[in-house]
Design a protein around this motif. Structure first.
Motif, PDB file in Angstrom:
ATOM      1  N   ASN A 188     -13.294  -8.530   3.304  1.00  0.00           N
ATOM      2  CA  ASN A 188     -12.041  -7.779   3.119  1.00  0.00           C
ATOM      3  C   ASN A 188     -11.423  -8.021   1.748  1.00  0.00           C
ATOM      4  OD1 ASN A 188     -12.159  -6.684   5.755  1.00  0.00           O
ATOM      5  ND2 ASN A 188     -11.206  -8.530   6.598  1.00  0.00           N
ATOM      6  N   ASN A 189     -12.243  -8.000   0.694  1.00  0.00           N
ATOM      7  CA  ASN A 189     -11.672  -8.108  -0.644  1.00  0.00           C
ATOM      8  C   ASN A 189     -10.737  -6.922  -0.894  1.00  0.00           C
ATOM      9  OD1 ASN A 189     -12.702  -6.232  -3.075  1.00  0.00           O
ATOM     10  ND2 ASN A 189     -14.276  -6.287  -1.468  1.00  0.00           N
ATOM     11  N   LEU A 190      -9.848  -7.064  -1.874  1.00  0.00           N
ATOM     12  CA  LEU A 190      -8.758  -6.097  -2.047  1.00  0.00           C
ATOM     13  C   LEU A 190      -9.025  -5.077  -3.142  1.00  0.00           C
ATOM     14  CD1 LEU A 190      -5.733  -8.516  -1.528  1.00  0.00           C
ATOM     15  CD2 LEU A 190      -6.772  -6.940   0.109  1.00  0.00           C
ATOM     16  N   GLU A 191     -10.271  -4.636  -3.280  1.00  0.00           N
ATOM     17  CA  GLU A 191     -10.589  -3.659  -4.323  1.00  0.00           C
ATOM     18  C   GLU A 191      -9.931  -2.302  -4.074  1.00  0.00           C
ATOM     19  OE1 GLU A 191     -14.818  -2.073  -4.171  1.00  0.00           O
ATOM     20  OE2 GLU A 191     -14.970  -3.758  -2.787  1.00  0.00           O
ATOM     21  N   ASN A 192      -9.496  -2.028  -2.844  1.00  0.00           N
ATOM     22  CA  ASN A 192      -8.841  -0.752  -2.537  1.00  0.00           C
ATOM     23  C   ASN A 192      -7.324  -0.881  -2.460  1.00  0.00           C
ATOM     24  OD1 ASN A 192     -11.297   0.742  -2.313  1.00  0.00           O
ATOM     25  ND2 ASN A 192     -11.636  -0.208  -0.313  1.00  0.00           N
ATOM     26  N   ALA A 193      -6.785  -2.025  -2.868  1.00  0.00           N
ATOM     27  CA  ALA A 193      -5.333  -2.226  -2.828  1.00  0.00           C
ATOM     28  C   ALA A 193      -4.639  -1.271  -3.794  1.00  0.00           C
ATOM     29  CB  ALA A 193      -4.999  -3.671  -3.176  1.00  0.00           C
ATOM     30  N   SER A 194      -3.473  -0.784  -3.390  1.00  0.00           N
ATOM     31  CA  SER A 194      -2.691   0.140  -4.213  1.00  0.00           C
ATOM     32  C   SER A 194      -1.221  -0.258  -4.181  1.00  0.00           C
ATOM     33  CB  SER A 194      -2.834   1.581  -3.712  1.00  0.00           C
ATOM     34  OG  SER A 194      -4.169   2.025  -3.779  1.00  0.00           O
ATOM     35  N   LEU A 195      -0.490   0.250  -5.147  1.00  0.00           N
ATOM     36  CA  LEU A 195       0.949  -0.006  -5.224  1.00  0.00           C
ATOM     37  C   LEU A 195       1.680   1.304  -4.962  1.00  0.00           C
ATOM     38  CD1 LEU A 195       3.052  -2.233  -6.009  1.00  0.00           C
ATOM     39  CD2 LEU A 195       3.000  -1.271  -8.307  1.00  0.00           C
ATOM     40  N   PHE A 196       2.595   1.285  -3.999  1.00  0.00           N
ATOM     41  CA  PHE A 196       3.384   2.467  -3.686  1.00  0.00           C
ATOM     42  C   PHE A 196       4.826   2.202  -4.099  1.00  0.00           C
ATOM     43  CE2 PHE A 196      -0.224   2.512  -0.834  1.00  0.00           C
ATOM     44  CZ  PHE A 196      -0.660   3.833  -0.927  1.00  0.00           C
ATOM     45  N   MET A 197       5.400   3.133  -4.853  1.00  0.00           N
ATOM     46  CA  MET A 197       6.732   2.954  -5.390  1.00  0.00           C
ATOM     47  C   MET A 197       7.782   3.371  -4.356  1.00  0.00           C
ATOM     48  SD  MET A 197       5.653   1.737  -8.100  1.00  0.00           S
ATOM     49  CE  MET A 197       7.207   1.476  -8.936  1.00  0.00           C
ATOM     50  N   ALA A 198       8.800   2.533  -4.211  1.00  0.00           N
ATOM     51  CA  ALA A 198       9.817   2.774  -3.183  1.00  0.00           C
ATOM     52  C   ALA A 198      10.539   4.093  -3.384  1.00  0.00           C
ATOM     53  CB  ALA A 198      10.828   1.621  -3.191  1.00  0.00           C
ATOM     54  N   ASP A 199      10.726   4.512  -4.660  1.00  0.00           N
ATOM     55  CA  ASP A 199      11.491   5.733  -4.899  1.00  0.00           C
ATOM     56  C   ASP A 199      10.743   6.979  -4.440  1.00  0.00           C
ATOM     57  OD1 ASP A 199       9.623   5.355  -6.957  1.00  0.00           O
ATOM     58  OD2 ASP A 199      10.783   6.587  -8.350  1.00  0.00           O
ATOM     59  N   GLN A 200       9.411   6.851  -4.193  1.00  0.00           N
ATOM     60  CA  GLN A 200       8.654   7.991  -3.699  1.00  0.00           C
ATOM     61  C   GLN A 200       8.957   8.264  -2.220  1.00  0.00           C
ATOM     62  OE1 GLN A 200       4.602   6.850  -4.504  1.00  0.00           O
ATOM     63  NE2 GLN A 200       4.726   7.441  -6.657  1.00  0.00           N
ATOM     64  N   TYR A 201       9.460   7.245  -1.544  1.00  0.00           N
ATOM     65  CA  TYR A 201       9.681   7.366  -0.101  1.00  0.00           C
ATOM     66  C   TYR A 201      11.159   7.241   0.278  1.00  0.00           C
ATOM     67  CZ  TYR A 201       4.685   6.615  -0.260  1.00  0.00           C
ATOM     68  OH  TYR A 201       3.354   6.728  -0.570  1.00  0.00           O
ATOM     69  N   ALA A 202      11.996   6.950  -0.692  1.00  0.00           N
ATOM     70  CA  ALA A 202      13.410   6.738  -0.402  1.00  0.00           C
ATOM     71  C   ALA A 202      14.077   8.042   0.034  1.00  0.00           C
ATOM     72  CB  ALA A 202      14.120   6.182  -1.635  1.00  0.00           C
ATOM     73  N   VAL A 203      14.929   7.939   1.038  1.00  0.00           N
ATOM     74  CA  VAL A 203      15.732   9.077   1.469  1.00  0.00           C
ATOM     75  C   VAL A 203      17.192   8.622   1.497  1.00  0.00           C
ATOM     76  CG1 VAL A 203      13.903  10.143   2.833  1.00  0.00           C
ATOM     77  CG2 VAL A 203      15.398   8.444   3.895  1.00  0.00           C
ATOM     78  N   GLN A 204      18.068   9.537   1.370  1.00  0.00           N
ATOM     79  CA  GLN A 204      19.487   9.191   1.405  1.00  0.00           C
ATOM     80  C   GLN A 204      19.810   8.477   2.717  1.00  0.00           C
ATOM     81  OE1 GLN A 204      21.500   9.431  -1.069  1.00  0.00           O
ATOM     82  NE2 GLN A 204      20.052  10.494  -2.388  1.00  0.00           N
ATOM     83  N   PRO A 205      20.665   7.448   2.725  1.00  0.00           N
ATOM     84  CA  PRO A 205      21.528   7.041   1.609  1.00  0.00           C
ATOM     85  C   PRO A 205      20.950   5.925   0.731  1.00  0.00           C
ATOM     86  CG  PRO A 205      22.199   5.914   3.593  1.00  0.00           C
ATOM     87  CD  PRO A 205      21.020   6.775   3.975  1.00  0.00           C
ATOM     88  N   TRP A 206      19.614   5.795   0.641  1.00  0.00           N
ATOM     89  CA  TRP A 206      19.032   4.767  -0.226  1.00  0.00           C
ATOM     90  C   TRP A 206      19.410   5.042  -1.675  1.00  0.00           C
ATOM     91  CZ3 TRP A 206      13.380   3.213   1.349  1.00  0.00           C
ATOM     92  CH2 TRP A 206      13.383   2.804   2.694  1.00  0.00           C
TER      93      TRP A 206
END
Length: 217
Positions: A188-206
Motif C-alpha cells: 500500500n505505498n502512496l504513489e496514488n496519493a493526492s491533495l484536495f483543496m478545501a476551497d474546492q468543496y467549501a459551501v456557505q457558510p464556510w
C-alpha cells in the motif's frame, strides 16, 4: 534543457548545473513529514517537470510511524519515475543535534534514516547522508555542534557548506543506474496519493480566512 536522455545521469547533472536557465523548485514546507509531502508532491514538484529531484524528510519523519513514512517515501519515488523514468533522484539524510548525540556519536544510524535508505536502495537511488558527514566532521574537529546548528536543528551557512560538500562529492562519484521496479517494496505505498483543496468543496457558510504559501489551505 535540450535532449539529455542520451547522456549518463552524471553528465546530465553537470549539463543541468551549467545551464544559464537552471531553475530551482522550492517544494519544501518546513516542519512537515513525508506523509504530507507525498500528497502535495504532484502539485508542488512534479507539475514543474523537474529533471533533478532531492527528497529529504529524515528529521520530520518519526520512528513510531515508520511504516507510514516508508510508504510515503516510496510513493514520491514511484510518482517521479512514473512521470519520467529518466528523472535523476536522490534522497538526502540530514540530522539534528539529538541524532548526533544519541546515534551517530555512538556508531548508530537513526531508525528513519535506515528506513529511507532501504526504500532508496530498492530502486538503486543514492542516499546521501549529510547528517553522518556532519557528525564525522564534528568528531574530527572537536568543535561544538552549536557552531553549525545554532538552534540544534537548522544549519547556518557554515553548516550548510558541510552539507553541500558532501552532496557534491557523493554525486560526483556515484555510479548512477536508477532501477524503476514494477513491484513496489512496501504494501500500500502512496504513489496514488493526492491533495484536495478545501476551497474546492467549501459551501456557505464556510469561509477561507488564511493562506499558506500563497495557496488556499
Amino acid at each position: 534543457m535540450g535532449s539529455s536522455t542520451q547522456m549518463s545521469a552524471k553528465d546530465r547533472i553537470v549539463a543541468l548545473l551549467d545551464e544559464n536557465s537552471f531553475v530551482e523548485i522550492k517544494g519544501g514546507v518546513s516542519g512537515t513529514p513525508s506523509y504530507l509531502g507525498v500528497h502535495r508532491f504532484d502539485r508542488d514538484v512534479l507539475s514543474q517537470n523537474p529533471d533533478l529531484v532531492f527528497i529529504e524528510f529524515s528529521v520530520n519523519d518519526f520512528t513510531h510511524y515508520q511504516d507510514l513514512f516508508e510508504r510515503s517515501m516510496e510513493g514520491m519515488i514511484r510518482k517521479s519515475l512514473k512521470q519520467n523514468p529518466d528523472m535523476i533522484i536522490s534522497v538526502i539524510g540530514t540530522a539534528v543535534a539529538g541524532h548526533l548525540k544519541d546515534c551517530y556519536f555512538k556508531g548508530k544510524e537513526p531508525e528513519m534514516v535506515q528506513s529511507h535508505k532501504k526504500v532508496a536502495a530498492y530502486y538503486n537511488i543514492p542516499y546521501i547522508n549529510v547528517g553522518k558527514a556532519f557528525s564525522d566532521y564534528i568528531q574530527r574537529s572537536g568543535e561544538d555542534i552549536i557552531k553549525y546548528l545554532p538552534d540544534e536543528v537548522h544549519p547556518n551557512l557554515e553548516g550548510g557548506k558541510i552539507y553541500a560538500d558532501e552532496i557534491t562529492n557523493y554525486l560526483d562519484n556515484y555510479d548512477w543506474n536508477i532501477d524503476f521496479k514494477s513491484e513496489p517494496l512496501t504494501v500500500n505505498n502512496l504513489e496514488n496519493a493526492s491533495l484536495f483543496m478545501a476551497d474546492q468543496y467549501a459551501v456557505q457558510p464556510w469561509m477561507i480566512e488564511a493562506n499558506m504559501r500563497g495557496k488556499n489551505p
